[in-house]
Design an enzyme around this catalytic site. Structure first.
Site, PDB file in Angstrom:
ATOM      1  N   HIS A  34     -43.759 -19.467  -5.610  1.00  0.00           N
ATOM      2  CA  HIS A  34     -45.153 -19.770  -5.214  1.00  0.00           C
ATOM      3  C   HIS A  34     -45.163 -20.064  -3.716  1.00  0.00           C
ATOM      4  O   HIS A  34     -44.710 -21.129  -3.282  1.00  0.00           O
ATOM      5  CB  HIS A  34     -45.689 -20.983  -5.980  1.00  0.00           C
ATOM      6  CG  HIS A  34     -47.119 -21.284  -5.673  1.00  0.00           C
ATOM      7  ND1 HIS A  34     -48.089 -21.312  -6.639  1.00  0.00           N
ATOM      8  CD2 HIS A  34     -47.762 -21.552  -4.510  1.00  0.00           C
ATOM      9  CE1 HIS A  34     -49.265 -21.591  -6.082  1.00  0.00           C
ATOM     10  NE2 HIS A  34     -49.087 -21.740  -4.772  1.00  0.00           N
ATOM     11  N   HIS A  36     -47.318 -19.444   0.254  1.00  0.00           N
ATOM     12  CA  HIS A  36     -48.405 -18.956   1.111  1.00  0.00           C
ATOM     13  C   HIS A  36     -47.809 -18.484   2.433  1.00  0.00           C
ATOM     14  O   HIS A  36     -47.242 -19.295   3.177  1.00  0.00           O
ATOM     15  CB  HIS A  36     -49.427 -20.070   1.366  1.00  0.00           C
ATOM     16  CG  HIS A  36     -50.080 -20.558   0.115  1.00  0.00           C
ATOM     17  ND1 HIS A  36     -51.248 -20.011  -0.378  1.00  0.00           N
ATOM     18  CD2 HIS A  36     -49.706 -21.512  -0.775  1.00  0.00           C
ATOM     19  CE1 HIS A  36     -51.573 -20.625  -1.512  1.00  0.00           C
ATOM     20  NE2 HIS A  36     -50.655 -21.540  -1.773  1.00  0.00           N
ATOM     21  N   LEU A  37     -47.937 -17.198   2.702  1.00  0.00           N
ATOM     22  CA  LEU A  37     -47.396 -16.643   3.955  1.00  0.00           C
ATOM     23  C   LEU A  37     -48.474 -16.405   5.009  1.00  0.00           C
ATOM     24  O   LEU A  37     -48.154 -16.067   6.140  1.00  0.00           O
ATOM     25  CB  LEU A  37     -46.664 -15.321   3.678  1.00  0.00           C
ATOM     26  CG  LEU A  37     -45.265 -15.437   3.079  1.00  0.00           C
ATOM     27  CD1 LEU A  37     -44.706 -14.047   2.775  1.00  0.00           C
ATOM     28  CD2 LEU A  37     -44.320 -16.186   4.006  1.00  0.00           C
ATOM     29  N   ARG A  38     -49.753 -16.511   4.605  1.00  0.00           N
ATOM     30  CA  ARG A  38     -50.869 -16.247   5.537  1.00  0.00           C
ATOM     31  C   ARG A  38     -50.771 -14.823   6.091  1.00  0.00           C
ATOM     32  O   ARG A  38     -50.119 -13.969   5.520  1.00  0.00           O
ATOM     33  CB  ARG A  38     -50.932 -17.295   6.652  1.00  0.00           C
ATOM     34  CG  ARG A  38     -50.849 -18.744   6.189  1.00  0.00           C
ATOM     35  CD  ARG A  38     -51.935 -19.134   5.191  1.00  0.00           C
ATOM     36  NE  ARG A  38     -51.962 -20.585   4.977  1.00  0.00           N
ATOM     37  CZ  ARG A  38     -52.372 -21.161   3.879  1.00  0.00           C
ATOM     38  NH1 ARG A  38     -52.766 -20.448   2.831  1.00  0.00           N
ATOM     39  NH2 ARG A  38     -52.405 -22.474   3.775  1.00  0.00           N
ATOM     40  N   ASN A  62     -54.561 -15.796  -1.377  1.00  0.00           N
ATOM     41  CA  ASN A  62     -55.808 -16.441  -0.911  1.00  0.00           C
ATOM     42  C   ASN A  62     -55.992 -16.284   0.601  1.00  0.00           C
ATOM     43  O   ASN A  62     -56.098 -17.250   1.340  1.00  0.00           O
ATOM     44  CB  ASN A  62     -55.872 -17.910  -1.345  1.00  0.00           C
ATOM     45  CG  ASN A  62     -54.741 -18.767  -0.799  1.00  0.00           C
ATOM     46  OD1 ASN A  62     -53.645 -18.275  -0.532  1.00  0.00           O
ATOM     47  ND2 ASN A  62     -54.994 -20.047  -0.650  1.00  0.00           N
ATOM     48  N   LYS A 120     -53.451 -14.276  -9.582  1.00  0.00           N
ATOM     49  CA  LYS A 120     -53.711 -15.695  -9.355  1.00  0.00           C
ATOM     50  C   LYS A 120     -55.127 -16.064  -9.753  1.00  0.00           C
ATOM     51  O   LYS A 120     -56.103 -15.444  -9.332  1.00  0.00           O
ATOM     52  CB  LYS A 120     -53.482 -16.011  -7.866  1.00  0.00           C
ATOM     53  CG  LYS A 120     -53.660 -17.470  -7.488  1.00  0.00           C
ATOM     54  CD  LYS A 120     -52.605 -18.367  -8.116  1.00  0.00           C
ATOM     55  CE  LYS A 120     -52.910 -19.847  -7.928  1.00  0.00           C
ATOM     56  NZ  LYS A 120     -52.457 -20.373  -6.658  1.00  0.00           N
ATOM     57  N   HIS A 157     -54.071 -21.983 -10.846  1.00  0.00           N
ATOM     58  CA  HIS A 157     -54.337 -23.252 -10.157  1.00  0.00           C
ATOM     59  C   HIS A 157     -55.106 -24.112 -11.165  1.00  0.00           C
ATOM     60  O   HIS A 157     -56.293 -23.885 -11.405  1.00  0.00           O
ATOM     61  CB  HIS A 157     -55.152 -23.040  -8.874  1.00  0.00           C
ATOM     62  CG  HIS A 157     -55.388 -24.323  -8.133  1.00  0.00           C
ATOM     63  ND1 HIS A 157     -54.770 -24.614  -6.943  1.00  0.00           N
ATOM     64  CD2 HIS A 157     -56.127 -25.414  -8.443  1.00  0.00           C
ATOM     65  CE1 HIS A 157     -55.143 -25.830  -6.548  1.00  0.00           C
ATOM     66  NE2 HIS A 157     -55.965 -26.332  -7.444  1.00  0.00           N
ATOM     67  N   HIS A 195     -47.643 -25.341  -9.473  1.00  0.00           N
ATOM     68  CA  HIS A 195     -47.552 -26.660  -8.828  1.00  0.00           C
ATOM     69  C   HIS A 195     -48.101 -27.781  -9.711  1.00  0.00           C
ATOM     70  O   HIS A 195     -49.069 -28.451  -9.353  1.00  0.00           O
ATOM     71  CB  HIS A 195     -48.220 -26.666  -7.456  1.00  0.00           C
ATOM     72  CG  HIS A 195     -49.549 -25.962  -7.361  1.00  0.00           C
ATOM     73  ND1 HIS A 195     -50.619 -26.249  -8.161  1.00  0.00           N
ATOM     74  CD2 HIS A 195     -49.976 -24.959  -6.550  1.00  0.00           C
ATOM     75  CE1 HIS A 195     -51.636 -25.479  -7.842  1.00  0.00           C
ATOM     76  NE2 HIS A 195     -51.263 -24.677  -6.875  1.00  0.00           N
ATOM     77  N   LEU A 240     -53.455 -29.878  -2.659  1.00  0.00           N
ATOM     78  CA  LEU A 240     -54.117 -29.794  -3.960  1.00  0.00           C
ATOM     79  C   LEU A 240     -53.269 -28.977  -4.931  1.00  0.00           C
ATOM     80  O   LEU A 240     -52.778 -27.921  -4.539  1.00  0.00           O
ATOM     81  CB  LEU A 240     -55.496 -29.150  -3.815  1.00  0.00           C
ATOM     82  CG  LEU A 240     -56.554 -30.035  -3.152  1.00  0.00           C
ATOM     83  CD1 LEU A 240     -57.821 -29.245  -2.858  1.00  0.00           C
ATOM     84  CD2 LEU A 240     -56.869 -31.256  -4.026  1.00  0.00           C
ATOM     85  N   ASP A 268     -45.008 -23.901  -2.983  1.00  0.00           N
ATOM     86  CA  ASP A 268     -46.398 -24.042  -2.533  1.00  0.00           C
ATOM     87  C   ASP A 268     -46.446 -24.400  -1.052  1.00  0.00           C
ATOM     88  O   ASP A 268     -47.354 -25.125  -0.617  1.00  0.00           O
ATOM     89  CB  ASP A 268     -47.185 -25.064  -3.373  1.00  0.00           C
ATOM     90  CG  ASP A 268     -48.696 -24.911  -3.171  1.00  0.00           C
ATOM     91  OD1 ASP A 268     -49.129 -23.842  -2.716  1.00  0.00           O
ATOM     92  OD2 ASP A 268     -49.430 -25.865  -3.460  1.00  0.00           O
ATOM     93  N   HIS A 272     -51.007 -24.918   7.608  1.00  0.00           N
ATOM     94  CA  HIS A 272     -52.320 -25.018   8.250  1.00  0.00           C
ATOM     95  C   HIS A 272     -52.078 -25.479   9.683  1.00  0.00           C
ATOM     96  O   HIS A 272     -51.225 -26.354   9.902  1.00  0.00           O
ATOM     97  CB  HIS A 272     -53.217 -26.046   7.548  1.00  0.00           C
ATOM     98  CG  HIS A 272     -53.681 -25.622   6.190  1.00  0.00           C
ATOM     99  ND1 HIS A 272     -54.797 -24.847   5.983  1.00  0.00           N
ATOM    100  CD2 HIS A 272     -53.158 -25.860   4.963  1.00  0.00           C
ATOM    101  CE1 HIS A 272     -54.957 -24.627   4.693  1.00  0.00           C
ATOM    102  NE2 HIS A 272     -53.973 -25.228   4.037  1.00  0.00           N
TER     103      HIS A 272
HETATM  104  O1  DOR Z   1     -52.799 -27.667  -1.055  1.00  0.00           O
HETATM  105  C1  DOR Z   1     -53.043 -26.499  -1.274  1.00  0.00           C
HETATM  106  N1  DOR Z   1     -53.027 -25.578  -0.292  1.00  0.00           N
HETATM  107  N2  DOR Z   1     -53.334 -26.135  -2.513  1.00  0.00           N
HETATM  108  C2  DOR Z   1     -53.739 -24.897  -2.798  1.00  0.00           C
HETATM  109  O2  DOR Z   1     -53.995 -24.629  -3.937  1.00  0.00           O
HETATM  110  C3  DOR Z   1     -53.933 -23.899  -1.727  1.00  0.00           C
HETATM  111  C4  DOR Z   1     -53.090 -24.195  -0.585  1.00  0.00           C
HETATM  112  C5  DOR Z   1     -53.447 -23.397   0.646  1.00  0.00           C
HETATM  113  O3  DOR Z   1     -53.631 -22.184   0.550  1.00  0.00           O
HETATM  114  O4  DOR Z   1     -53.516 -23.975   1.720  1.00  0.00           O
HETATM  115 ZN    ZN Z   2     -50.524 -22.581  -3.549  1.00  0.00          ZN
END
Ligand code: DOR
Ligand code: ZN
Length: 367
Positions: A34, A36-38, A62, A120, A157, A195, A240, A268, A272
């Site tokens: 799981h 997030h690579l953006r 996402n 997802k 999620h 998560h 989250l 996860d 940011h």
């Molecule tokens: O904390 C989180 N950040 N929970 C998520 O479900 C998404 C993730 C994000 O993409 O930043």
């Molecule tokens: Zn996530």
């Protein structure tokens, strides 16, 4: 002790008692189930951290706009491959973002592509870039039926978006209102509860058949909700589903260390930019890819369960996803080092978990 984990012990006591301390861990190269690579300028900033530790990763969809079709997933995969550090090997395992309009035909296409490994499910409005998510599970039925037929996992999620439900109870409410009925109605659907953060989720996953599994993050294994409020508000510990009480952290750690193949590693890691976290309404997400294995090792070490670490990190995930286990190795040693206070993140900066604070394990560079 697990024979496949090479553990070097040192004698820490000079006199009567001899307590064996493990100072070196050798693991089959793990995968991150799981991540997030953006995209854009952020992708090359975070990708090398993951590539250093993991052979493959399930890449979350996402983005803006979300990755809702196989065509988009294939294009995103190409961008990831193009951003890989020279000479590195890494396999991105792609996912689609489920919406009310995802068709069964799209699921057929996804499976036929061979690169999409999951879909997802974000309840609309639950978290970062989830506005296009599912408004009611019934609207996603055609896609879910196709996934059940084809064995494509649904990655969930698990939080309700009902604002009348206390934030800390939203995972449990999701299980009661959405997930338990879904699993009952579609017993062949393969589901990964992502998560997980509560003992309720642990019990639920344990109570289901082998189709239902869960990922666990390093931050939810190491910290409880107090971490968000130590000496003031700590935006870099806000994610989250949010961190929960200590009793829940303990249940998660017990599950991770149980040897139960339903529980496996998923960081996860959710980067940011600093200014989007340190603000009056900060984004949810913890960036941990700079030291994910080190943080997991610390959690397993604290629990006295380092002999269970390799199965959790390297075996349960590929077994669930019906992919071969990796063959390479990674080595971690007990060695204190301070996490950097920040990393470059495109034109911005990124604050990692434990910024400026000591980590207790270090992954050795590949020989
Ligand atoms: O904390 C989180 N950040 N929970 C998520 O479900 C998404 C993730 C994000 O993409 O930043
Ligand atoms: Zn996530």
């Amino acid at each position: 002790m697990n024979a496949t984990v090479a553990l070097t012990e040192s004698k820490t006591s000079a006199t009567t008692t001899t307590s064996a301390r493990i100072d070196r861990i050798e693991l089959t190269r793990p995968d991150d189930w799981h991540l997030h690579l953006r995209d854009g300028e952020y992708l090359p900033a975070v990708l090398p951290h993951t590539v250093r530790q993991f052979a493959r990763a399930i890449v979350m969809p996402n983005l803006r706009p979300p990755v809702t079709t196989t065509v988009m997933a294939l294009a995103y995969r190409e961008r990831i491959l193009a951003a890989l550090p020279a000479g590195s090997r890494f396999e991105p395992l792609m996912t689609l973002y489920l919406t009310d309009r995802t068709t069964a035909a799209e699921i057929d296409t996804a499976v036929a592509s061979g690169v999409v490994k999951g879909v997802k499910y974000y309840p609309a409005g639950a978290t970062t870039n989830s506005d296009s998510g599912v408004t009611h599970v019934d609207r996603a039925r055609p896609a879910l039926e196709a996934m059940q037929r084809l064995g494509l996992p649904l990655l969930v999620h698990g939080e309700v978006t009902d604002t009348s439900v206390d934030l800390f109870d939203r995972e449990r409410a999701f299980i009661d209102r959405v997930l338990a009925p879904l699993v009952r109605d579609m017993p062949g659907l393969r589901v990964v509860m992502e998560h997980i953060t509560t003992r309720d989720a642990v019990s639920f996953v344990e109570s289901c058949g082998p189709e239902v599994a869960a990922t666990l993050t390093p931050h939810h294994l190491l910290m409880n909700r107090n971490a968000i409020f130590v000496g003031g508000i700590r935006p870099h510990y806000y994610c989250l589903p949010v961190l929960k009480r200590e009793v829940h952290r303990q249940a998660l750690m017990d599950a991770a260390a149980s040897g139960n193949p339903k529980f496996f590693l998923g960081t996860d890691s959710a980067p940011h930019a600093r200014h989007t976290k340190e603000t009056d309404c900060g984004c949810a997400g913890c960036f941990n890819a700079h030291a994910a294995l080190e943080l997991y090792a610390e959690a397993f070490d604290r629990a006295g369960a380092l002999d269970r670490f390799e199965a959790f990190a390297s075996f349960h995930g590929p077994d669930y996803y019906r992919l071969p286990r990796n063959t390479g190795k990674v080595v971690l040693v007990r060695e204190s080092w301070d996490a950097p206070v920040e990393y470059p993140y495109g034109a911005d900066t990124l604050v990692p978990l434990r910024a400026g604070e000591p980590l207790q394990w270090r992954q050795l560079p590949e020989a």
